[in-house]
Design a protein around this motif. Structure first.
Motif, short mmCIF file in Angstrom:
data_model
loop_
_atom_site.label_atom_id
_atom_site.label_comp_id
_atom_site.label_asym_id
_atom_site.label_seq_id
_atom_site.Cartn_x
_atom_site.Cartn_y
_atom_site.Cartn_z
N VAL A 149 0.84 -1.20 0.00
CA VAL A 149 0.00 0.00 0.00
C VAL A 149 0.88 1.25 0.00
N ALA A 150 1.93 1.26 0.80
CA ALA A 150 2.84 2.41 0.84
C ALA A 150 3.49 2.62 -0.53
N ALA A 151 3.89 1.53 -1.19
CA ALA A 151 4.51 1.63 -2.51
C ALA A 151 3.53 2.19 -3.54
N ILE A 152 2.27 1.76 -3.46
CA ILE A 152 1.25 2.28 -4.39
C ILE A 152 1.05 3.78 -4.18
N LEU A 153 0.98 4.19 -2.91
CA LEU A 153 0.84 5.62 -2.62
C LEU A 153 2.00 6.42 -3.20
N SER A 154 3.21 5.88 -3.04
CA SER A 154 4.40 6.55 -3.56
C SER A 154 4.38 6.61 -5.09
N LEU A 155 3.97 5.50 -5.72
CA LEU A 155 3.91 5.46 -7.18
C LEU A 155 2.89 6.45 -7.73
N LEU A 156 1.90 6.80 -6.92
CA LEU A 156 0.91 7.79 -7.35
C LEU A 156 1.40 9.21 -7.08
#
Length: 262
Positions: free
Chosen positions: A86-93
């Motif tokens: 989830v943290a990685a997805i937030l960062s990718l956005l």
């Protein structure tokens, strides 16, 4: 229960202090003269170190390299898997959106003389994606760890990766500090959105294999970087190998496979 509540409270204070320190440094780097002076100082230090070493440090913030390192950690701490994703997805956005919005020029566009190691980039300098990725993982562990040495060590390594982005001439100090802030906020956002979840061995194995496959596909899709040092490529594939070995060991344990020679 009381001890756990106190521990969470202390961790919260630690995160607040870290975030406050990052914002203070960021405010300082908003001054163009300070930002330039810090860049020249740190970038100059990079000329005194072996180029392959600086490149190897900065590669620790590379998505595939750090992804393999994180996967090794998740095999030992599986309850953090969903939170890290989830943290990685937030960062990718967040990181691409901020980069595109500001469209800041890289140091190579502004400065006539600087030390550049690796690929020369010209656009989307703010914020540093490598630093965001490094702090995302460091703060994710920071928020759940009870060991101050581990917390300090991870933040120090993440900061070193950020500094290396200046050494290689890819980012300004302001980019690095904001990258750290974005990564830290993504980790904290994942903490608020995602509880610690324990999956069955079957789903753990599936998630590990899926994440490893994604990392390998991303790495192979990039091809061989002509500017990459052989030491950097070697270290990266060592991490992939370690990751594969840990997954293999987990599969053997989960299926009750023992070494017949024993």
């Amino acid at each position: 229960m009381r001890y756990k509540a106190q521990s969470r409270q202390l961790t919260g204070y630690g995160f607040q202090i870290l975030l406050l320190a990052l914002f203070v440094v960021h405010i300082l780097t908003l001054n163009d003269a300070t930002n330039l002076s810090l860049f020249n100082l740190i970038n100059g230090i990079g000329t005194q170190l072996p180029a392959w070493l600086v490149s190897a440090i900065t590669d620790l913030g590379n998505g595939t390299t750090l992804g393999a390192i994180v996967l090794c950690y998740l095999i030992k701490r599986p309850e953090l898997t969903l939170r890290v994703v989830v943290a990685a997805i937030l960062s990718l956005l967040m990181v691409p959106l901020i980069k595109d919005y500001f469209a800041s020029p890289r140091p190579a566009v502004i400065l006539e003389y600087l030390n550049i190691i690796g690929e020369t980039r010209h656009v989307n300098s703010f914020p540093s994606g490598h630093t965001a990725t490094a702090f995302l993982f460091a703060v994710t562990v920071f928020l759940v760890s009870k060991c101050n040495k581990i917390k300090l060590g991870l933040i120090s390594v993440a900061a070193l990766i950020g500094v290396s982005r200046i050494m290689v001439g890819a980012h300004w100090p302001a980019d690095v500090v904001m990258g750290a802030i974005v990564g830290a906020l993504c980790a904290y956002g994942a903490l608020l959105l995602t509880p610690l979840v324990r999956f069955s061995d079957k789903y753990r194995l599936f998630s590990y294999l899926a994440l490893l496959a994604v990392l390998l596909l991303c790495e192979l899709d990039k091809g061989i970087d002509a500017d990459a040092f052989w030491q950097v490529i070697m270290f990266r594939w060592i991490w992939f190998s370690v990751c594969t070995g840990l997954i293999w060991q987990f599969w053997k344990r989960s299926h009750g496979v023992t070494n017949l020679a024993c």
